[in-house]
Scaffold this motif. Sequence first.
Motif: not given
Lengths: 232, 232
Positions: B38, B49, B53, B57-61
Amino acid sequence: MPTRARRTQRRNQVLSREQIIDTAIDLLDTGGEGALTVRAMTDRLATGSGAIYYHVGNRDELLDTATETVITAALATKPARAAASPEDEIRAVALALFDAIAAHQWLATRLTLQIIRNPVGPVTVGIFERLGQQVGALGVPQPRWFDAASTLVHYILGAVSQNARVEGDTSGIDPDADREEFFDAASAAWQALDPEDYPFMHAIVGQIREHDDREQFLTGIAVVLDGLTNLR
Amino acid sequence: MPTRARRTQRRNQVLSREQIIDTAIDLLDTGGEGALTVRAMTDRLATGSGAIYYHVGNRDELLDTATETVITAALATKPARAAASPEDEIRAVALALFDAIAAHQWLATRLTLQIIRNPVGPVTVGIFERLGQQVGALGVPQPRWFDAASTLVHYILGAVSQNARVEGDTSGIDPDADREEFFDAASAAWQALDPEDYPFMHAIVGQIREHDDREQFLTGIAVVLDGLTNLR
DNA sequence: ACCTGAACACCGTTCAAGT
DNA sequence: ACCTGAACACCGTTCAAGT
């Protein structure tokens, strides 16, 4: 002159490399790759982080060693008795890997990783040797042995990896119920696809629902073996 | 009554989701999965950051979306002209995936992951549909379509994943020189194996040195296609 | 609606110090 | 030789606050 090694160590070695690897595998099996943290290890083993690093180098090496341990055990299945056909031998190895990954979901990713970056390690060599020894008996001419073995390894590892179930979300309680729900939702979504754009998906939703992973895997192997027979 | 959407936003939206995905892909290509942090993103995009977001959503997404973007682009290769044979079509898709992973090493792991846990997404469905549409023309009877398509997908993704090069260690300067060294070391290690225990590996060291990944991949596909022809 | 950036909880890894 | 555990640098993610 170390004719006789110092018999009594300073202190009883209380932590063994093997012990570390075993608890690592346990953590991985229970909660996936994310659950293997140094702190989780120190909790389970009641030590400090330094103790672990004294034995294993780092987390990545620990993951590799765990992979090696599981795969080596899986391959150690006795080469069937006497008169097994090359096809049977190949199937035995393939199913051993299939079952290993079914039992240790985190293996899928790690196995591929190890084959990519450690072609010299016991995992890569073990799998290739074990499968490769059969391709001659299968009728593949010598100069094509590597091509044949590669095709087998690629298919087997591909299939086996893609049959691994969801990792990380082991939070769901009943794994079987989860699987049902998962499939119901997927089927519904496939049905909802535009049949104009996705005629094939529509045609096979039923087959997806009814299929058995293991059976399909064996079908795939039969297909590849059949193809290899004609490799000249 | 929103007949006409508010035309002027409070402020110029300076950060788009697309922009975020593009820089993510860039970071991934340059330094592997470990390089996608991030903080690296906020540096490149000159934001906080929270801004990221807000969009993803998040890193995985983010990783999933990046995978989706690259794969969708790879599959968008036009379905060859008019009279292409089903074999040609399959080869075209296979090579498109091969090249995509060659250009984006981090894809190997992520692609498998996405197929495992998102069977409904555009990646899984896209690949299956595209390949599956050909198996009928290949002579596979309807009830075996899913088996046939699965075998193809398993082989192709397996092969393509295992041909990905080392990730993370992109630190080495010249990639080609690296590859040479890598292979020299591997060959030496294979030669050093006990020929009693590893007759197969010894027999094929030469073949390994001389083989071409892409050619071998096509051979494997030919093998699978040949086998599928006999699937009744 | 979109963005800022401090704050939080949690990582892997190191290392001086102990026995 | 083997282990301890505080300390460090770095994560992903949240959230009150700003515009």
